[in-house]
Design an enzyme around this catalytic site. Structure first.
Site, PDB file in Angstrom:
ATOM      1  CG  ASP A  59      -2.036   0.968   1.148  1.00  0.00           C
ATOM      2  OD1 ASP A  59      -2.335   1.442   0.032  1.00  0.00           O
ATOM      3  OD2 ASP A  59      -2.628   1.284   2.189  1.00  0.00           O
ATOM      4  CG  LEU A  61       9.962 -16.878  -3.234  1.00  0.00           C
ATOM      5  CD1 LEU A  61       9.953 -16.854  -1.703  1.00  0.00           C
ATOM      6  CD2 LEU A  61      10.318 -15.477  -3.750  1.00  0.00           C
ATOM      7  CG  LEU A 116      -6.147  -7.969   8.538  1.00  0.00           C
ATOM      8  CD1 LEU A 116      -6.745  -9.222   9.156  1.00  0.00           C
ATOM      9  CD2 LEU A 116      -4.631  -8.100   8.438  1.00  0.00           C
ATOM     10  CG  HIS A 168      -0.448   2.282  -9.303  1.00  0.00           C
ATOM     11  ND1 HIS A 168      -0.604   1.894  -7.995  1.00  0.00           N
ATOM     12  CD2 HIS A 168      -1.574   2.968  -9.631  1.00  0.00           C
ATOM     13  CE1 HIS A 168      -1.775   2.316  -7.541  1.00  0.00           C
ATOM     14  NE2 HIS A 168      -2.385   2.977  -8.511  1.00  0.00           N
TER      15      HIS A 168
HETATM   16  C1  FPP Z   1      -2.160   0.340  -3.131  1.00  0.00           C
HETATM   17  O1  FPP Z   1      -1.679   1.661  -3.214  1.00  0.00           O
HETATM   18  C2  FPP Z   1      -1.666  -0.371  -4.248  1.00  0.00           C
HETATM   19  C3  FPP Z   1      -2.424  -0.927  -5.216  1.00  0.00           C
HETATM   20  C4  FPP Z   1      -3.892  -0.915  -5.242  1.00  0.00           C
HETATM   21  C5  FPP Z   1      -1.802  -1.579  -6.356  1.00  0.00           C
HETATM   22  C6  FPP Z   1      -0.592  -2.386  -6.007  1.00  0.00           C
HETATM   23  C7  FPP Z   1       0.240  -2.406  -7.198  1.00  0.00           C
HETATM   24  C8  FPP Z   1       1.584  -2.348  -7.212  1.00  0.00           C
HETATM   25  C9  FPP Z   1       2.428  -2.443  -6.028  1.00  0.00           C
HETATM   26  C10 FPP Z   1       2.324  -2.146  -8.460  1.00  0.00           C
HETATM   27  C11 FPP Z   1       2.180  -3.158  -9.509  1.00  0.00           C
HETATM   28  C12 FPP Z   1       2.166  -4.560  -9.066  1.00  0.00           C
HETATM   29  C13 FPP Z   1       2.587  -5.568  -9.849  1.00  0.00           C
HETATM   30  C14 FPP Z   1       2.383  -6.956  -9.401  1.00  0.00           C
HETATM   31  C15 FPP Z   1       3.236  -5.332 -11.127  1.00  0.00           C
HETATM   32  P1  FPP Z   1      -2.726   2.812  -3.371  1.00  0.00           P
HETATM   33  O2  FPP Z   1      -2.866   3.145  -4.796  1.00  0.00           O
HETATM   34  O3  FPP Z   1      -3.995   2.442  -2.667  1.00  0.00           O
HETATM   35  O4  FPP Z   1      -1.960   3.951  -2.615  1.00  0.00           O
HETATM   36  P2  FPP Z   1      -2.624   5.056  -1.687  1.00  0.00           P
HETATM   37  O5  FPP Z   1      -3.291   4.323  -0.545  1.00  0.00           O
HETATM   38  O6  FPP Z   1      -1.433   5.842  -1.241  1.00  0.00           O
HETATM   39  O7  FPP Z   1      -3.567   5.806  -2.541  1.00  0.00           O
END
Ligand code: FPP
Length: 258
Positions: free
Chosen positions: A20, A131, A192, A37
Site C-alpha cells: 500500500d 521461492l 487487512l 504504481h
Molecule cells: C495500493 O496503493 C496499491 C495498489 C492498489 C496496487 C498495487 C500495485 C503495485 C504495487 C504495483 C504493480 C504490481 C505488480 C504486481 C506489477 P494505493 O494506490 O492504494 O496507494 P494510496 O493508498 O497511497 O492511494
C-alpha cells in the site's frame, strides 16, 4: 547480500505483503498515481530476490483486490496493463532464479491478454523451488471462502484440511495453502483489506509507515528480524523451545501447512 535472520533448518516462512501507499508516494513527489504504481512495480524484484535469503519459502503480494474495481477506469486499466507487462518481463527471470510464480484470485473478470500472460508465466516457472511467489489479482479472501464453501455438496462435511484444499482450488493457488507467518502492510494503514483471512489466523502483523515504492530488501530483512523477536504461542502457553507446537496432520512441507 541480505543475511537470513532465521536459524539454520528453520521451516521456511510464508510472508504476505499488502503493498500500500503507491498513490500517496506519488502525490508526495508531485507525480501522478500511475507513476506511483509503476514505482511500486519496480520495488518488487529486489524484494523477491531477497526473500529466500530471509528464510522465506512463500511470498504473497496483494496487487489488486476485488474491491479495486471501484477505482476510476483509467487507473484500473493502467494497473491491469502494468500486471501484464510485469508478468511478461519477469517470468523468465523467475524461471532463471528458481522462483515459482502463481497468480491467486479470480480469472473470469480479467482481460484475455492478461490471462494469457498469467498462464504463460505460471507454466514457465512451475518448477521453481527457491521461492513460491504468489501475486493476488482480483482477489477477495471472503470471496474465495464463499467459493470454496459452494464447492461442497450438501452431503459432505468439510475438515480443515479439505476446506483448505477447496480454498486453494478457488484461489488458483497451484499448491497447497500454507499458513501466513508474517503479514506486512506498508503505507501506514492498519487493516487487512480482505487479504488471506483464512491463512492469517495466527499471522504476526506488522504495519509499517513506509510507502511501498520505498520498501527495499533491507526493510524485508528488518521485518523478518522483528518477526523472530515475537513470541508465538498459537493459543498455547510458553515455553515450547522456540519452535511452534506440532500441528496434527501437518506434513513437513516447505511452509507450515494449514
Ligand atoms: C495500493 O496503493 C496499491 C495498489 C492498489 C496496487 C498495487 C500495485 C503495485 C504495487 C504495483 C504493480 C504490481 C505488480 C504486481 C506489477 P494505493 O494506490 O492504494 O496507494 P494510496 O493508498 O497511497 O492511494
Amino acid at each position: 547480500m541480505v543475511q537470513s535472520t532465521l536459524k539454520d533448518g528453520a521451516t521456511p516462512l510464508h510472508v504476505a505483503i499488502i503493498m500500500d501507499g503507491n498513490g500517496r508516494w506519488a502525490t508526495r513527489h508531485g507525480l501522478s498515481r500511475s507513476f506511483g504504481h509503476r514505482a511500486g512495480a519496480r520495488a518488487i524484484p529486489g524484494v523477491v530476490r531477497a526473500a529466500p535469503n530471509c528464510g522465506i519459502g512463500t511470498l504473497s503480494l496483494f496487487a489488486f483486490s476485488a474491491d479495486n474495481w471501484g477505482r476510476p477506469c483509467a487507473e484500473v486499466d493502467e494497473l491491469l496493463a502494468l500486471f501484464q507487462h510485469f508478468l511478461e518481463g519477469e517470468a523468465a527471470r523467475c524461471r532463471a532464479e528458481g522462483v515459482r510464480l502463481s497468480i491467486i484470485g479470480r480469472r473470469d473478470r480479467l482481460p484475455s491478454s492478461l490471462c494469457r500472460a498469467i498462464h504463460a508465466a505460471e507454466q514457465q516457472s512451475v518448477d521453481g523451488r527457491a521461492l513460491h511467489l504468489r501475486i493476488a489479482i482480483d482477489y477477495s479472501s471472503r470471496g474465495s471462502i464463499l467459493e470454496a464453501a459452494r464447492s461442497y455438496s450438501g452431503a459432505s462435511v468439510p475438515t480443515s484440511a479439505s476446506f483448505a484444499a477447496a480454498l486453494a482450488r478457488a484461489d488458483h493457488s497451484g499448491a497447497p495453502l500454507t499458513a501466513v507467518d508474517l503479514l506486512i502492510r506498508t503505507g501506514g494503514e492498519h487493516r487487512l483489506s480482505d487479504f488471506l483471512l483464512w491463512e492469517s489466523a495466527y499471522a504476526e502483523l506488522l504495519f509499517l509507515p513506509i510507502a511501498w515504492p520505498d520498501f527495499t530488501d533491507k526493510d524485508l530483512t528488518e521485518a523478518v528480524a522483528e518477526f523472530t523477536r515475537r513470541e508465538r504461542r498459537f493459543g498455547a502457553l510458553p515455553p515450547f523451545g522456540g519452535t511452534p507446537p506440532r500441528i496434527p496432520g501437518a506434513q513437513g512441507a516447505a511452509c507450515r501447512s494449514i
